[in-house]
Design an enzyme around this catalytic site. Structure first.
Site, PDB file in Angstrom:
ATOM      1  N   HIS A 268       0.873  -1.186   0.000  1.00 21.09           N
ATOM      2  CA  HIS A 268       0.000   0.000   0.000  1.00 21.09           C
ATOM      3  C   HIS A 268       0.908   1.234   0.000  1.00 21.09           C
ATOM      4  O   HIS A 268       1.675   1.440  -0.931  1.00 21.09           O
ATOM      5  CB  HIS A 268      -0.935  -0.104   1.208  1.00 21.09           C
ATOM      6  CG  HIS A 268      -2.060   0.866   1.258  1.00 21.09           C
ATOM      7  ND1 HIS A 268      -2.409   1.678   0.207  1.00 21.09           N
ATOM      8  CD2 HIS A 268      -2.938   1.187   2.250  1.00 21.09           C
ATOM      9  CE1 HIS A 268      -3.441   2.432   0.545  1.00 21.09           C
ATOM     10  NE2 HIS A 268      -3.780   2.160   1.808  1.00 21.09           N
ATOM     11  N   HIS A 308      -2.287  -2.240  -9.882  1.00 19.40           N
ATOM     12  CA  HIS A 308      -3.237  -1.633  -8.952  1.00 19.40           C
ATOM     13  C   HIS A 308      -4.510  -2.459  -8.954  1.00 19.40           C
ATOM     14  O   HIS A 308      -4.899  -2.989  -9.997  1.00 19.40           O
ATOM     15  CB  HIS A 308      -3.545  -0.191  -9.383  1.00 19.40           C
ATOM     16  CG  HIS A 308      -4.112   0.631  -8.279  1.00 19.40           C
ATOM     17  ND1 HIS A 308      -5.448   0.633  -7.977  1.00 19.40           N
ATOM     18  CD2 HIS A 308      -3.509   1.451  -7.383  1.00 19.40           C
ATOM     19  CE1 HIS A 308      -5.648   1.440  -6.947  1.00 19.40           C
ATOM     20  NE2 HIS A 308      -4.491   1.941  -6.564  1.00 19.40           N
ATOM     21  N   ASP A 364       2.975   5.385  -6.830  1.00 12.44           N
ATOM     22  CA  ASP A 364       4.216   5.260  -6.069  1.00 12.44           C
ATOM     23  C   ASP A 364       5.455   5.107  -6.939  1.00 12.44           C
ATOM     24  O   ASP A 364       6.572   5.133  -6.436  1.00 12.44           O
ATOM     25  CB  ASP A 364       4.123   4.048  -5.129  1.00 12.44           C
ATOM     26  CG  ASP A 364       3.129   4.296  -4.030  1.00 12.44           C
ATOM     27  OD1 ASP A 364       3.199   5.383  -3.431  1.00 12.44           O
ATOM     28  OD2 ASP A 364       2.274   3.434  -3.783  1.00 12.44           O
TER      29      ASP A 364
HETATM   30  N1  CMC Z   1       4.803  -6.998 -10.509  1.00 12.61           N
HETATM   31  C1  CMC Z   1       4.667  -8.192 -11.123  1.00 12.61           C
HETATM   32  N2  CMC Z   1       3.504  -8.852 -11.240  1.00 12.61           N
HETATM   33  C2  CMC Z   1       2.425  -8.283 -10.708  1.00 12.61           C
HETATM   34  C3  CMC Z   1       2.487  -7.043 -10.055  1.00 12.61           C
HETATM   35  C4  CMC Z   1       3.730  -6.400  -9.965  1.00 12.61           C
HETATM   36  N3  CMC Z   1       3.835  -5.208  -9.357  1.00 12.61           N
HETATM   37  N4  CMC Z   1       1.244  -6.712  -9.610  1.00 12.61           N
HETATM   38  C5  CMC Z   1       0.448  -7.705  -9.986  1.00 12.61           C
HETATM   39  N5  CMC Z   1       1.146  -8.661 -10.653  1.00 12.61           N
HETATM   40  C6  CMC Z   1       0.635  -9.886 -11.269  1.00 12.61           C
HETATM   41  C7  CMC Z   1       0.362 -10.954 -10.219  1.00 12.61           C
HETATM   42  O1  CMC Z   1       1.482 -11.779 -10.029  1.00 12.61           O
HETATM   43  C8  CMC Z   1      -0.800 -11.670 -10.854  1.00 12.61           C
HETATM   44  O2  CMC Z   1      -0.315 -12.497 -11.865  1.00 12.61           O
HETATM   45  P1  CMC Z   1      -0.976 -13.953 -12.131  1.00 12.61           P
HETATM   46  O3  CMC Z   1      -2.357 -13.646 -12.620  1.00 12.61           O
HETATM   47  O4  CMC Z   1      -0.096 -14.593 -13.133  1.00 12.61           O
HETATM   48  O5  CMC Z   1      -0.981 -14.671 -10.808  1.00 12.61           O
HETATM   49  C9  CMC Z   1      -1.606 -10.565 -11.521  1.00 12.61           C
HETATM   50  O6  CMC Z   1      -0.637  -9.548 -11.835  1.00 12.61           O
HETATM   51  C10 CMC Z   1      -2.696  -9.965 -10.642  1.00 12.61           C
HETATM   52  O7  CMC Z   1      -2.088  -9.516  -9.430  1.00 12.61           O
HETATM   53  P2  CMC Z   1      -2.775  -9.517  -8.010  1.00 12.61           P
HETATM   54  O8  CMC Z   1      -1.734  -9.602  -6.946  1.00 12.61           O
HETATM   55  O9  CMC Z   1      -3.874 -10.546  -7.994  1.00 12.61           O
HETATM   56  O10 CMC Z   1      -3.452  -8.071  -8.009  1.00 12.61           O
HETATM   57  P3  CMC Z   1      -4.034  -7.341  -6.750  1.00 12.61           P
HETATM   58  O11 CMC Z   1      -5.127  -6.487  -7.255  1.00 12.61           O
HETATM   59  O12 CMC Z   1      -4.350  -8.290  -5.653  1.00 12.61           O
HETATM   60  O13 CMC Z   1      -2.798  -6.457  -6.252  1.00 12.61           O
HETATM   61  C11 CMC Z   1      -1.274  -4.692  -5.947  1.00 12.61           C
HETATM   62  C12 CMC Z   1      -2.665  -5.097  -6.478  1.00 12.61           C
HETATM   63  C13 CMC Z   1      -1.166  -3.172  -6.003  1.00 12.61           C
HETATM   64  C14 CMC Z   1      -1.151  -5.130  -4.477  1.00 12.61           C
HETATM   65  C15 CMC Z   1      -0.203  -5.372  -6.822  1.00 12.61           C
HETATM   66  O14 CMC Z   1      -0.317  -4.942  -8.158  1.00 12.61           O
HETATM   67  C16 CMC Z   1       1.197  -5.125  -6.291  1.00 12.61           C
HETATM   68  O15 CMC Z   1       1.672  -5.861  -5.420  1.00 12.61           O
HETATM   69  N6  CMC Z   1       1.899  -4.073  -6.823  1.00 12.61           N
HETATM   70  C17 CMC Z   1       3.214  -3.717  -6.315  1.00 12.61           C
HETATM   71  C18 CMC Z   1       3.043  -2.923  -5.038  1.00 12.61           C
HETATM   72  C19 CMC Z   1       2.581  -1.512  -5.307  1.00 12.61           C
HETATM   73  O16 CMC Z   1       3.103  -0.834  -6.179  1.00 12.61           O
HETATM   74  N7  CMC Z   1       1.621  -1.059  -4.492  1.00 12.61           N
HETATM   75  C20 CMC Z   1       1.113   0.309  -4.573  1.00 12.61           C
HETATM   76  C21 CMC Z   1      -0.312   0.369  -4.988  1.00 12.61           C
HETATM   77  S1  CMC Z   1      -0.791   2.031  -5.419  1.00 12.61           S
HETATM   78  C22 CMC Z   1      -0.801   2.877  -3.941  1.00 12.61           C
HETATM   79  C23 CMC Z   1      -2.012   2.594  -3.164  1.00 12.61           C
HETATM   80  O17 CMC Z   1      -3.092   3.046  -3.578  1.00 12.61           O
HETATM   81  O18 CMC Z   1      -1.868   1.937  -2.127  1.00 12.61           O
END
Ligand code: CMC
Length: 443
Positions: A268, A308, A364
């Site tokens: 986050h 995201h 971010d």
């Molecule tokens: N790098 C590589 N792969 C990713 C990433 C990433 N940053 N984010 C998602 N994926 C892949 C994930 O492995 C999955 O692949 P598969 O379908 O093959 O298993 C797919 O994309 C969907 O990901 P998810 O984890 O199910 O998506 P989510 O909606 O649960 O997670 C997130 C959203 C923001 C937690 C995630 O994208 C992430 O960990 N990003 C990096 C951390 C980050 O930058 N966070 C800041 C968010 S913006 C600030 C805020 O509002 O908090």
């Protein structure tokens, strides 16, 4: 004329139900009526991570993740970032309308009058170890404010809520700067009432022996824009925590400390810190492809600052921040980290792994680079997110307090544990690991 209802057939017993659809939602409690017998508890929705559950009705922030749209109270983020100020946006969020000049002046003056913190708070901050993470100090100090302003618990008094809102918007930069000064062993700098909100924060952070600290106007404006971009983002993890804690009717200081704690995590608000650490660890542009390969292989590495839950398009905040980064680095000098970030974005946006998953830079990805160029240590990054998110959290909290439909938050669970069983006295217990080790091995 199509009916605004949903027809559900329960194939277990062949019964049909019709449930109303309102604002594109069905009420989860309507599912409870779907039962196989009178003893059956009724159907529930299973939604870990709240992927598709609306927990409130809100009039504050609108996001269209597919189109990359963000609006506060209907105003596009691009217009606010260009024309407004952080305090004006804070006012907009809380009151629902842009202030007139006199309303804004009054709000500015009130916030200014609240920027000092109780002298006792300084002693509290002094009690932390010199190497304590600023976010830990920050959120503990915010929680401690509830012990200074006990009237904050009168949450059904509108005037009282407003005073706590003004107090918190005013005091967050002071607490944040004091935590920073403590960590570097420098004396605290008191607020300067002649400076703007962001300039005063920079003064409390960086003032040395000079009589007055005046930041570069480009950096002052950049910080104001960054603050505007971070004010609110509807029902994210920390806002949901704010509402969750607030639903127990505790005071807003305590609820906000919990929200700040939720923001701290690397998935986050801690992501900007994680982005910078990732870039520093990669070290140079030529090592980016190797890192991307690791991310794609799924061996634990993520491309921090990408992806995201809501945006499946370019995060509109990231677009603005990228521009601000260029302006700031004009003043502070070019950073190799920005070059690396630009290269990383270029490679990722051409790579099918990221394209097919709709992973774009989020807020971010570039903010950490700006913060670092402005002299903020990496540990301070989540704190820099919490300061401007304060009016967002409090506006969401205010909305919740006034919403007659809201109840104490209490999700359900799907219980998959043991059936009832009798307590086993100590002498009768066996460690399964020992049993396995002693068992004859197959040859
Ligand atoms: N790098 C590589 N792969 C990713 C990433 C990433 N940053 N984010 C998602 N994926 C892949 C994930 O492995 C999955 O692949 P598969 O379908 O093959 O298993 C797919 O994309 C969907 O990901 P998810 O984890 O199910 O998506 P989510 O909606 O649960 O997670 C997130 C959203 C923001 C937690 C995630 O994208 C992430 O960990 N990003 C990096 C951390 C980050 O930058 N966070 C800041 C968010 S913006 C600030 C805020 O509002 O908090």
């Amino acid at each position: 004329m199509p009916s605004e209802t949903l027809t559900i057939v329960d194939n277990r017993i062949g019964k049909t139900y019709e449930v109303p659809i309102e604002n594109g939602t069905v009420r989860a409690m309507d599912l409870r009526k779907i039962r196989t017998s009178s003893e059956d508890f009724g159907l529930m929705a299973y939604d870990p991570g709240f992927m598709n559950t609306a927990a409130c009705k809100s009039r504050i922030t609108f996001i269209d993740g597919e189109k990359g749209i963000l609006r506060y109270r209907g105003y596009p983020i691009e217009q606010l970032a260009e024309k407004s100020s952080f305090l004006e946006v804070a006012y907009l969020l809380y009151f629902g309308e842009l202030p007139t000049q006199s309303q804004l002046d009054e709000f500015n003056n009130i916030v200014l009058s609240h920027t000092l913190i109780h002298e006792q708070t300084k002693k509290f901050i002094d009690g932390f170890r010199h190497d304590a993470h600023p976010m830990g100090m920050f959120l503990s100090t915010v929680a401690a404010l509830s012990t200074f302003y006990k009237e904050g618990k009168n949450i059904f008094d509108a005037q009282n809520r407003l005073v706590q809102f003004e107090r918190m918007v005013a005091k967050m930069p002071t607490i944040a700067a004091f935590c920073f000064r403590h960590s570097i062993g420098m004396p605290f700098v008191y607020p300067d009432g002649d400076l703007s909100y962001p300039a005063n924060f920079l003064s409390m952070m960086y003032k040395g022996t000079q009589l007055r600290y005046k930041p570069h106007p480009v950096l002052e404006r950049a910080l104001d824009v960054l603050f505007i971009l971070h004010v609110d983002h509807e029902q994210n993890c920390s806002t949901t925590t704010m509402r969750g804690i607030g639903s127990s009717h505790c005071d807003p200081f305590t609820a906000l400390a919990g929200a700040a704690a939720a923001l701290y995590g690397p998935l986050h608000g801690g992501a900007n810190e994680a982005v910078l650490r990732m870039l520093m660890e990669i070290g140079s542009k030529d090592r980016i492809p190797e890192f991307i390969k690791r991310v794609k292989a799924g061996d634990g590495a993520r491309l921090m600052g990408f992806g995201h839950r809501v945006y499946k398009n370019y995060d509109p905040r990231a677009r603005i921040i990228k521009q601000v980064a260029a302006e700031v680095l004009e003043v502070t000098g070019r950073s190799p980290l920005l070059d690396m970030a630009l290269e990383m974005e270029r490679i990722a946006l051409e790579d099918d792994y990221f394209v097919s998953r709709k992973l774009y830079p989020n807020v971010d990805f570039y903010s950490g680079i700006i913060y670092q160029a402005m002299g903020f240590p990496v540990d301070m990054f989540p704190v820099l997110f919490a300061i401007p998110r304060t009016p967002g959290w409090l506006s969401q909290w205010e909305e919740q307090i006034l919403d007659p439909e809201q109840r104490i938050v209490r999700p359900r669970q799907v219980y998959l544990g043991s059936e009832v069983r009798d307590y086993v006295p100590m002498a009768g217990r066996v460690d399964p690991a020992t049993v396995d080790a002693a068992a004859p091995q197959a040859v």
